[in-house]
Design a protein around this motif. Structure first.
Motif, PDB file in Angstrom:
ATOM      1  N   UNK A  85       9.429   5.370  15.514  1.00 23.00           N
ATOM      2  CA  UNK A  85       8.835   4.608  14.525  1.00 23.00           C
ATOM      3  C   UNK A  85       7.536   5.313  14.547  1.00 23.00           C
ATOM      4  N   UNK A  86       6.974   5.410  13.395  1.00 24.46           N
ATOM      5  CA  UNK A  86       5.685   6.308  13.098  1.00 24.46           C
ATOM      6  C   UNK A  86       4.387   5.121  12.642  1.00 24.46           C
ATOM      7  N   UNK A  87       3.368   5.235  13.131  1.00 22.95           N
ATOM      8  CA  UNK A  87       2.226   4.479  12.830  1.00 22.95           C
ATOM      9  C   UNK A  87       0.900   5.362  12.770  1.00 22.95           C
ATOM     10  N   UNK A  88       0.390   5.430  11.644  1.00 29.70           N
ATOM     11  CA  UNK A  88      -0.709   6.151  11.239  1.00 29.70           C
ATOM     12  C   UNK A  88      -1.911   5.240  11.715  1.00 29.70           C
ATOM     13  N   UNK A  89      -3.008   5.664  12.470  1.00 31.45           N
ATOM     14  CA  UNK A  89      -3.886   5.072  12.844  1.00 31.45           C
ATOM     15  C   UNK A  89      -5.348   5.707  12.385  1.00 31.45           C
ATOM     16  N   UNK A  90      -6.539   5.187  12.503  1.00 32.44           N
ATOM     17  CA  UNK A  90      -7.852   5.997  12.079  1.00 32.44           C
ATOM     18  C   UNK A  90      -7.805   6.108  10.811  1.00 32.44           C
ATOM     19  N   UNK A  91      -7.205   5.023  10.022  1.00 33.48           N
ATOM     20  CA  UNK A  91      -6.935   5.080   8.481  1.00 33.48           C
ATOM     21  C   UNK A  91      -8.272   4.739   8.049  1.00 33.48           C
ATOM     22  N   UNK A  92      -8.928   5.511   6.953  1.00 25.98           N
ATOM     23  CA  UNK A  92     -10.019   4.692   6.223  1.00 25.98           C
ATOM     24  C   UNK A  92      -9.553   4.301   5.039  1.00 25.98           C
ATOM     25  N   UNK A  93     -10.222   3.282   4.644  1.00 27.75           N
ATOM     26  CA  UNK A  93      -9.715   2.288   3.372  1.00 27.75           C
ATOM     27  C   UNK A  93      -9.762   3.354   2.185  1.00 27.75           C
ATOM     28  N   UNK A  94      -8.666   3.345   1.318  1.00 28.42           N
ATOM     29  CA  UNK A  94      -8.472   4.010   0.352  1.00 28.42           C
ATOM     30  C   UNK A  94      -7.973   5.544   0.615  1.00 28.42           C
ATOM     31  N   UNK A  95      -7.849   5.881   1.801  1.00 28.47           N
ATOM     32  CA  UNK A  95      -7.393   7.409   2.139  1.00 28.47           C
ATOM     33  C   UNK A  95      -6.015   7.437   1.678  1.00 28.47           C
ATOM     34  N   UNK A  96      -5.840   8.683   1.780  1.00 26.59           N
ATOM     35  CA  UNK A  96      -4.521   9.019   1.004  1.00 26.59           C
ATOM     36  C   UNK A  96      -3.287   8.538   2.128  1.00 26.59           C
ATOM     37  N   UNK A  97      -3.680   8.341   3.466  1.00 22.68           N
ATOM     38  CA  UNK A  97      -2.742   8.013   4.424  1.00 22.68           C
ATOM     39  C   UNK A  97      -2.176   6.779   4.164  1.00 22.68           C
ATOM     40  N   UNK A  98      -2.881   5.828   3.280  1.00 23.66           N
ATOM     41  CA  UNK A  98      -2.174   4.516   3.002  1.00 23.66           C
ATOM     42  C   UNK A  98      -1.022   4.518   2.237  1.00 23.66           C
ATOM     43  N   UNK A  99      -0.884   5.646   1.411  1.00 15.91           N
ATOM     44  CA  UNK A  99       0.412   5.956   0.593  1.00 15.91           C
ATOM     45  C   UNK A  99       1.592   6.138   1.539  1.00 15.91           C
ATOM     46  N   UNK A 100       1.612   6.307   2.711  1.00 18.17           N
ATOM     47  CA  UNK A 100       2.401   6.585   3.514  1.00 18.17           C
ATOM     48  C   UNK A 100       3.251   5.480   3.819  1.00 18.17           C
ATOM     49  N   UNK A 101       2.687   4.186   3.302  1.00 17.27           N
ATOM     50  CA  UNK A 101       3.471   2.966   3.473  1.00 17.27           C
ATOM     51  C   UNK A 101       4.857   3.303   2.927  1.00 17.27           C
ATOM     52  N   UNK A 102       5.261   3.891   1.831  1.00 21.35           N
ATOM     53  CA  UNK A 102       6.471   4.073   1.089  1.00 21.35           C
ATOM     54  C   UNK A 102       7.483   4.970   2.042  1.00 21.35           C
ATOM     55  N   UNK A 103       7.134   5.626   2.957  1.00 18.05           N
ATOM     56  CA  UNK A 103       7.901   6.463   3.846  1.00 18.05           C
ATOM     57  C   UNK A 103       8.838   5.593   4.922  1.00 18.05           C
ATOM     58  N   UNK A 104      10.132   5.864   4.962  1.00 20.88           N
ATOM     59  CA  UNK A 104      10.915   5.149   5.787  1.00 20.88           C
ATOM     60  C   UNK A 104      10.291   5.625   7.301  1.00 20.88           C
ATOM     61  N   UNK A 105      10.424   4.780   8.251  1.00 25.34           N
ATOM     62  CA  UNK A 105       9.953   4.920   9.711  1.00 25.34           C
ATOM     63  C   UNK A 105       8.617   4.732   9.655  1.00 25.34           C
ATOM     64  N   UNK A 106       7.769   4.754   8.701  1.00 22.16           N
ATOM     65  CA  UNK A 106       6.363   4.550   8.760  1.00 22.16           C
ATOM     66  C   UNK A 106       6.074   3.159   8.942  1.00 22.16           C
ATOM     67  N   UNK A 107       6.010   2.530  10.042  1.00 23.35           N
ATOM     68  CA  UNK A 107       6.048   0.869  10.240  1.00 23.35           C
ATOM     69  C   UNK A 107       4.802   0.527  10.692  1.00 23.35           C
ATOM     70  N   UNK A 108       3.733   1.291  10.525  1.00 25.21           N
ATOM     71  CA  UNK A 108       2.297   1.030  11.235  1.00 25.21           C
ATOM     72  C   UNK A 108       1.277   1.741  10.479  1.00 25.21           C
ATOM     73  N   UNK A 109       0.102   1.024   9.835  1.00 23.18           N
ATOM     74  CA  UNK A 109      -0.728   1.537   9.241  1.00 23.18           C
ATOM     75  C   UNK A 109      -2.085   0.748  10.050  1.00 23.18           C
ATOM     76  N   UNK A 110      -3.011   1.669  10.588  1.00 25.30           N
ATOM     77  CA  UNK A 110      -3.956   0.978  11.556  1.00 25.30           C
ATOM     78  C   UNK A 110      -5.333   1.607  10.963  1.00 25.30           C
ATOM     79  N   UNK A 111      -6.112   0.677  10.615  1.00 24.50           N
ATOM     80  CA  UNK A 111      -7.747   1.119  10.005  1.00 24.50           C
ATOM     81  C   UNK A 111      -8.635   1.573  11.097  1.00 24.50           C
TER      82      UNK A 111
END
Length: 230
Positions: A85-111
């Motif tokens: 399972x993939x989680x992207x952390x240290x994400x800034x608001x409005x950063x392109x990394x937010x768009x990874x929410x549409x990817x399978x296995x990307x189950x976490x986005x942490x600001x």
């Protein structure tokens, strides 16, 4: 007598730069979860990893590389022959990394600024098969992807037999690599068929394709049976 050590049940992989901040994070994660955490430096990101673990969490530092490099890494992790399972952390608001929410296995986005204690709670949730995603991102994603069901008549008929096979396997959650192995074809061939069938059924990502397949699986099945007996 086999003296090999048993496989590690759980492992955390932190993809980012080798710096003091990530070193402290690794220590805090291990202290709070009791799970081994390994740092993989951005310079060593590649697709040929081999990890011995029953289940893995991949933590990607959004600030460690350009958005394009992050997407390449997510793509590589998605095709791993492992339960990850993939989680992207240290994400800034409005950063392109937010768009990874549409990817399978990307189950976490942490600001950015999230306390380590809360990040650790998120990791534990991910190991339980849950998601750790901001509510507003989930709401926006649902609003973008929800649509009135389309009449499938005519759609399944324009898919080739191979495209139907790939779509059925994709609907089971199989990765491109697993589809290639099952059908004994190359990854390039699978990706080409995936691109073509996405275009034909009018979807832009795997989630939409899976939803379409589930709604129209009966038609795909009926047409495959007719082709086999005809």
């Amino acid at each position: 007598m086999d003296q090999r050590s048993p496989a590690i049940e759980r492992r955390i992989l932190l993809f980012g730069q080798t710096n003091l901040e990530n070193s402290i994070l690794i220590g805090n994660v291990h202290q709070n979860t009791g799970i081994e955490c390994q740092l993989i430096d951005v310079r060593h990101w590649r697709a040929e990893w081999e990890f011995e673990a029953d289940r893995m969490i991949a933590l990607i530092d959004s600030g460690s590389a350009a958005p394009e490099r992050i997407r390449e890494l997510v793509d590589c992790l998605h095709d791993l022959q492992a339960d990850v399972a993939i989680a992207v952390f240290n994400v800034a608001k409005k950063h392109p990394s937010e768009q990874l929410i549409s990817w399978p296995k990307v189950n976490g986005i942490i600001y950015t600024g999230t306390p380590h204690s809360q990040l650790c709670r998120g990791i534990e949730s991910l190991f339980l098969g849950e998601m750790w995603l901001p509510r507003h991102l989930m709401a926006a994603f649902l609003e973008r992807t929800r649509e009135r069901p389309k009449n499938a008549t005519g759609f399944a008929g324009i898919l080739t037999r191979r495209e139907k096979q790939i779509l059925r396997l994709t609907a089971t959650g199989a990765t491109n690599a697993e589809v290639a192995e099952e059908l004994n074809v190359s990854m390039h061939t699978v990706k080409t068929h995936v691109y073509n069938l996405f275009r034909k059924i009018g979807v832009t990502n795997r989630i939409q394709a899976v939803n379409w397949a589930k709604e129209n699986m009966h038609e795909l099945h009926d047409k495959e049976e007719a082709e086999a007996t005809g």
